[in-house]
Design an enzyme around this catalytic site. Sequence first.
Site, PDB file in Angstrom:
ATOM      1  N   THR A   1     -75.897 -61.137  19.613  1.00  0.00           N
ATOM      2  CA  THR A   1     -74.750 -61.496  18.779  1.00  0.00           C
ATOM      3  C   THR A   1     -73.648 -60.449  18.799  1.00  0.00           C
ATOM      4  OG1 THR A   1     -76.107 -62.828  17.324  1.00  0.00           O
ATOM      5  CG2 THR A   1     -74.099 -61.946  16.362  1.00  0.00           C
TER       6      THR A   1
ATOM      7  N   ASP B   1     -79.178 -63.744  25.263  1.00  0.00           N
ATOM      8  CA  ASP B   1     -79.633 -63.909  23.898  1.00  0.00           C
ATOM      9  C   ASP B   1     -81.054 -63.339  23.921  1.00  0.00           C
ATOM     10  OD1 ASP B   1     -79.228 -66.213  21.384  1.00  0.00           O
ATOM     11  OD2 ASP B   1     -81.173 -65.270  21.718  1.00  0.00           O
TER      12      ASP B   1
HETATM   13  N1  ASP Z   1     -80.003 -64.881  18.915  1.00  0.00           N
HETATM   14  C1  ASP Z   1     -79.386 -63.593  18.861  1.00  0.00           C
HETATM   15  C2  ASP Z   1     -80.190 -62.681  19.788  1.00  0.00           C
HETATM   16  O1  ASP Z   1     -81.249 -62.275  19.429  1.00  0.00           O
HETATM   17  C3  ASP Z   1     -79.377 -63.092  17.457  1.00  0.00           C
HETATM   18  C4  ASP Z   1     -78.712 -61.764  17.235  1.00  0.00           C
HETATM   19  O2  ASP Z   1     -78.409 -60.988  18.135  1.00  0.00           O
HETATM   20  O3  ASP Z   1     -78.525 -61.438  16.054  1.00  0.00           O
HETATM   21  O4  ASP Z   1     -79.729 -62.399  20.849  1.00  0.00           O
END
Ligand code: ASP
Length: 634
Positions: A54, A130
């Site tokens: 993210t 991700d």
């Molecule tokens: N889905 C994302 C990831 O783990 C969530 C995040 O980075 O907060 O890459």
Amino acid sequence: MNGQNGQSLDDDLDRIHGKYLTVNSTEQIRRRSFSRYTPNVHESRILVLYTGGTIGMVETESKKSPENKSGQIPAEPGAFEKEIRQYRDLHDEKYANEHFRKDSPYLVLPESPEKNRVVYLIKEFEPLLDSSNMGVDDWEKIAKNIEENYQNYDGFVILHGTDTLAYTSSALSFMLENLGKTVVVTGAQISIFGSRSDGRANFMASLIIAGNFHIPEVTVLFQDKLFRGNCTCKISSNKFHAFESPRCAPLADIGIAIDVFWGRVFRPFGIKKFKCRINLSKNVGLLRIHPNIDVNVVRASLQPPIQGVIIETYGAGNIPTNRKDLIKELKAAVEAGVLIVNISQCPDGNVETIYETGQVLSDIGVILGSDMTSEAAYTKLCYVLSKDEWDHETKKEMMAKNIRGEMTQKKKTDDLDMVVTVAQRLGRTSKKEVEELKLWLEPFLLSTAILTNDVNSLVKLREANCNLSAPNLDGRTPLHLACTLGNVEIVRYLLEYGANVHIKDNFNRTALMDAIQHGHNEVIKLLVECGAHVNTNADMLSESLSFAAANGYLDVIKSFEIAGADLDTPDSTGRTPLYLACLNSHTETVQYLLKCGCRLDKTDKLGVSPRDVVEKMELFEIKKIIQSILINKN
Ligand code: ASP
């Protein structure tokens, strides 16, 4: 290491460092070789590995609400670094313009109350992921990047998605064996491209920690806490307070000041070099016991090629003893050689054999996983199973043993802590007073023991919880002093008990540089065995080496060689030690450098090589040496 444009890191930084002082027994010579170099900046170099998550995502059209991250995708390649360069709290453009080349890929943090300016390079992974899509191969990619760049950076920051961040940090803690530098893994709940991002603060604090504090662990930084990586779990998918470490107190609090709790820092013991372990086993499973669990699920989870399974049990490690079918399956798997490790489902749980329902698992050969998190137990088993050099029994022992701080140890009682005892006698009992006293007392007592060659006192101080890496006001640690004095026994003792070889004092010097300056070659060998290197003292290395070569100080050059220095390291004009030794007709030095494999054709910035110098200056004696070395080679 080569920078992105092919130059060495120092070419990239291209700064004007150091001052030449006027030049004139061995000790004086050595001192002169080193004292010409006066660093005018205190910098640490950090490599940032940006893997995705993210923190660097952008919104797509389909994004519907702030809670819904489904419309988020990684920004286009290079966009993250571009964005970071816009923030004054993450990049000091003025400093960069004054100190680095124009097209330098390096970024630099603005000045902070901590000692060092943090210079950093962002290496973006391709593709950005991700973290839900990450696994063993990605852990290995990160670990290998750290290994390849280990000697050229003071610390590492990994930008990572939060979903599997606890798995990656746990895995890295095992894969990075004998780690001596700080690794910080961080991420964000809101992208740096969005408003109210927590990513900038997390990133900045991670850089400051990695660039200023020697915490030789894989850590996780989130919000205002630094945790041990293999004790951490994600506790929230939407709060800034997204990570916790239920069984192990934070290693540092990040407030107006950064408070590191040195007593909690785990240190690798023994005289061993850093090494990265790859090829982790993928044949490991995680099985959560639950009421009414179907025996077929358990049986299926234990079938080949599965080599190891973590079972998450109730409370203090209990399973239903009225389910003989389950126990039968587990017993059969243990007998077939599957390593089964019992951990608790409670976030704050410790597996013990206090109930019959827990004892039964130990009786059939299931390993007690103490208070490891699921992430730590799982990745540790992947790591332990990859160790072909260990037999089955050793693997079982290692799973039950604390190897990287993943199992919390019983807290040593305060009355064993020497500083606490002194503080109590002085009536200084508040936490702050004890910490202040520690800051002064530890370096003083340790230095006294070292100065008087008193190993017994050193042993007692260590047993009384003294931090063997505690710096004095000059940032000099007990190891710096011991290496200056050259007592091999003391140096060995300090290293065996986790003294850190990478710490630089306020003059930017590591203990290895002290040992080189004072010509303690046995100490140098010991430090090198423990992973010390000269690369992060690059400016000092090139200046001191050139000076020694230009003046024919062969002993100094020999010490650098033992320290593993590249004897072909050029000075700021591109002249190598061999060039300078030829130029000044130091035949013995030339002979030695040639024997060490230094190159005759390495040109300086004007295109002149050591061979050209020999020809132009008609240095017949050196010519003869070159010829005889060439004949011997052929
Ligand atoms: N889905 C994302 C990831 O783990 C969530 C995040 O980075 O907060 O890459």
